[in-house]
Write a protein that holds these residues in place. Structure first.
Motif, PDB file in Angstrom:
ATOM      1  N   GLY A   1      16.629  67.215  22.872  1.00  0.00           N
ATOM      2  CA  GLY A   1      17.270  67.015  21.571  1.00  0.00           C
ATOM      3  C   GLY A   1      16.323  66.495  20.514  1.00  0.00           C
ATOM      4  O   GLY A   1      16.662  66.459  19.336  1.00  0.00           O
ATOM      5  N   SER A   2      15.138  66.070  20.939  1.00  0.00           N
ATOM      6  CA  SER A   2      14.093  65.596  20.038  1.00  0.00           C
ATOM      7  C   SER A   2      14.628  64.510  19.112  1.00  0.00           C
ATOM      8  O   SER A   2      15.299  63.585  19.536  1.00  0.00           O
ATOM      9  CB  SER A   2      13.526  66.764  19.236  1.00  0.00           C
ATOM     10  N   GLN A   3      14.354  64.632  17.813  1.00  0.00           N
ATOM     11  CA  GLN A   3      14.675  63.578  16.852  1.00  0.00           C
ATOM     12  C   GLN A   3      16.171  63.477  16.569  1.00  0.00           C
ATOM     13  O   GLN A   3      16.656  62.460  16.100  1.00  0.00           O
ATOM     14  CB  GLN A   3      13.913  63.809  15.552  1.00  0.00           C
ATOM     15  N   LYS A   4      16.922  64.529  16.823  1.00  0.00           N
ATOM     16  CA  LYS A   4      18.338  64.540  16.468  1.00  0.00           C
ATOM     17  C   LYS A   4      19.207  63.855  17.511  1.00  0.00           C
ATOM     18  O   LYS A   4      20.375  63.574  17.263  1.00  0.00           O
ATOM     19  CB  LYS A   4      18.816  65.984  16.280  1.00  0.00           C
ATOM     20  N   MET A   5      18.683  63.612  18.693  1.00  0.00           N
ATOM     21  CA  MET A   5      19.454  63.030  19.787  1.00  0.00           C
ATOM     22  C   MET A   5      19.826  61.580  19.480  1.00  0.00           C
ATOM     23  O   MET A   5      19.024  60.808  18.971  1.00  0.00           O
ATOM     24  CB  MET A   5      18.644  63.093  21.078  1.00  0.00           C
ATOM     25  N   THR A   6      21.076  61.219  19.769  1.00  0.00           N
ATOM     26  CA  THR A   6      21.546  59.848  19.575  1.00  0.00           C
ATOM     27  C   THR A   6      22.080  59.300  20.888  1.00  0.00           C
ATOM     28  O   THR A   6      22.329  60.050  21.848  1.00  0.00           O
ATOM     29  CB  THR A   6      22.666  59.779  18.518  1.00  0.00           C
ATOM     30  N   ALA A   7      22.294  57.984  20.937  1.00  0.00           N
ATOM     31  CA  ALA A   7      22.844  57.349  22.137  1.00  0.00           C
ATOM     32  C   ALA A   7      24.247  57.869  22.418  1.00  0.00           C
ATOM     33  O   ALA A   7      24.652  57.996  23.581  1.00  0.00           O
ATOM     34  CB  ALA A   7      22.859  55.831  21.961  1.00  0.00           C
ATOM     35  N   ASP A   8      25.000  58.190  21.375  1.00  0.00           N
ATOM     36  CA  ASP A   8      26.362  58.728  21.565  1.00  0.00           C
ATOM     37  C   ASP A   8      26.325  60.073  22.284  1.00  0.00           C
ATOM     38  O   ASP A   8      27.219  60.375  23.088  1.00  0.00           O
ATOM     39  CB  ASP A   8      27.069  58.874  20.213  1.00  0.00           C
ATOM     40  N   ASP A   9      25.301  60.880  22.005  1.00  0.00           N
ATOM     41  CA  ASP A   9      25.168  62.168  22.699  1.00  0.00           C
ATOM     42  C   ASP A   9      24.956  61.948  24.193  1.00  0.00           C
ATOM     43  O   ASP A   9      25.518  62.664  25.030  1.00  0.00           O
ATOM     44  CB  ASP A   9      23.998  62.964  22.117  1.00  0.00           C
ATOM     45  N   LEU A  10      24.136  60.944  24.515  1.00  0.00           N
ATOM     46  CA  LEU A  10      23.881  60.626  25.918  1.00  0.00           C
ATOM     47  C   LEU A  10      25.158  60.148  26.599  1.00  0.00           C
ATOM     48  O   LEU A  10      25.481  60.576  27.720  1.00  0.00           O
ATOM     49  CB  LEU A  10      22.787  59.562  26.030  1.00  0.00           C
ATOM     50  N   LYS A  11      25.896  59.262  25.945  1.00  0.00           N
ATOM     51  CA  LYS A  11      27.136  58.724  26.518  1.00  0.00           C
ATOM     52  C   LYS A  11      28.150  59.837  26.756  1.00  0.00           C
ATOM     53  O   LYS A  11      28.844  59.852  27.776  1.00  0.00           O
ATOM     54  CB  LYS A  11      27.715  57.661  25.583  1.00  0.00           C
ATOM     55  N   LEU A  12      28.233  60.767  25.827  1.00  0.00           N
ATOM     56  CA  LEU A  12      29.158  61.888  25.960  1.00  0.00           C
ATOM     57  C   LEU A  12      28.804  62.740  27.173  1.00  0.00           C
ATOM     58  O   LEU A  12      29.689  63.191  27.917  1.00  0.00           O
ATOM     59  CB  LEU A  12      29.125  62.739  24.680  1.00  0.00           C
ATOM     60  N   CYS A  13      27.524  62.924  27.378  1.00  0.00           N
ATOM     61  CA  CYS A  13      27.063  63.710  28.524  1.00  0.00           C
ATOM     62  C   CYS A  13      27.391  63.006  29.843  1.00  0.00           C
ATOM     63  O   CYS A  13      27.865  63.634  30.800  1.00  0.00           O
ATOM     64  CB  CYS A  13      25.561  63.955  28.401  1.00  0.00           C
TER      65      CYS A  13
END
Length: 377
Positions: A11-23
């Motif tokens: 996800g490079s620079q666009k990745m957020t902690a919320d994206d990780l939690k969702l996964c």
């Protein structure tokens, strides 16, 4: 965990902690990451992963910070999954620090076993471990060799040390500017005061003094590099400890052809400020700290061949910075192999004074690190 790490990096620079939690909240990930025996400590069950408390760190390799409810245990347990670094080198360094701790605890014993092999000495050392537990606290250097396990090619797990923070965060939270944060000599002492009110402060400063002495000597002897303020941490109890040992045996980092680390080990004036309890005229406390360092160094020098032989045995493992006997020369030099104890101590005193005198260079390096981190996209 590898799949999660790849997801974060993709996800490079666009990745957020919320994206990780969702996964992580997906059924397949929840099932795979729950009800595990901790590889770092099999006595701990990682019962339920807490997606809301998971995140990834902002360092280059984007390590995963995973938090667990450990079932019957009360406190949460944290593990870091790191992909991209050879953690075998970290494991070796941490084992050497633990060995140093054991030697220091036995400073009243003569560990120079004449006629004994390196392995025999090591076995004797660990067989005597129980006897060292009765030594008084003033005779130990409180080190924290946290759990670390390489699980594959350039990947592995690291234990989260609870109730601790990096020097960088403590400095940053006490200043309005990243440019000045590294030069705030009161930040560490004020942080310790906030965590240790009233009669708890003196024991915390003692913990800081002893652990700082231990790590000053250990990082010098092992030639640990990349010592910026995000790689040095403090527990709320006062214990200072170093993390991330990707560079050792004198392999110091360079930037534009310039050696970024120009001191033998980290001993800044804000460390001294804590050791002296915030009083500039408290030279007695500092001299006691100096004596701790000198005594610890002499003990390691007496056991120089033990460390040299252990590193020599690891040469065949193919660690990035330990590939030949030439790499071990740094260790022989730092432990003054072949010199008398008097000569070795004289050389260490020079290094100690240099570390203190040139500590402003460390501060400049820390400032540049903080500025680069703040300006990272």
């Amino acid at each position: 965990m590898k799949a999660l790490s790849d997801f974060v990096k993709s996800g490079s620079q666009k990745m957020t902690a919320d994206d990780l939690k969702l996964c992580i909240r997906q059924d397949s990930y929840l099932e795979a990451l729950s009800d595990l025996l901790s590889p770092l400590n099999p006595s701990i069950i990682l019962a339920e992963i807490c997606a809301d408390k998971c995140r990834f760190m902002d360092s280059k390799m984007k390590p995963l910070w995973l938090m667990y409810n450990p079932g019957a245990q009360e406190d949460m347990v944290g593990i870091i999954f790191k992909k991209g670094d050879d953690l075998r080198q970290d494991m070796l360094t941490l084992q050497m620090i633990q060995l140093m701790e054991n030697l220091w605890k036995k400073e009243g014993l003569d560990l120079r076993y004449s006629g004994s092999s390196c392995l025999q000495q090591l076995l004797m050392l660990f067989n005597n471990e129980r006897r060292s537990a009765n030594l008084t606290p003033s005779r130990t250097h409180r080190m924290i060799p946290y759990g670390c396990l390489s699980t594959g090619n350039k990947m592995g797990l690291i234990e989260v040390v609870k109730n601790s923070d990096t020097i960088a965060n403590i400095q940053r939270n006490s200043s309005n500017s990243a440019a000045t944060a590294a030069f705030n000599k009161d930040a560490l002492l004020n942080w310790l005061k906030s965590k240790n009110p009233e009669d708890k402060l003196d024991p915390a400063i003692e913990e800081f003094t002893l652990s700082c002495a231990g790590y000053c000597v250990a990082t010098y002897v092992l030639g640990i590099g990349d010592r910026h303020n995000d790689n040095i941490m403090i527990r709320e109890t006062g214990q200072l400890f170093h993390i991330d040992f990707g560079h050792f045996l004198g392999n110091f980092k360079r930037k534009l052809g310039i050696n970024r680390e120009r001191v033998p080990f980290i001993l800044t004036y804000d460390f001294v400020h804590v050791i002296q309890q915030g009083r500039t005229n408290n030279s007695e406390k500092f001299e006691r700290f100096r004596e701790y360092c000198e005594r610890a160094y002499k003990i390691l020098c007496r056991n120089a061949m033990l460390f040299v032989n252990l590193f020599a045995m690891m040469k065949a493992a193919g660690l990035p910075e330990l590939t030949s006997f030439k790499d071990i020369q740094y260790l022989k030099d730092s432990l003054a192999l072949g010199k008398s104890e008097e000569e070795a101590l004289k050389n260490f005193k020079v290094k100690f004074n240099e570390a203190l005198r040139e500590s402003w260079k460390t501060k400049v390096n820390w400032m540049m690190h903080s500025l680069a981190k703040d300006n990272r996209p």
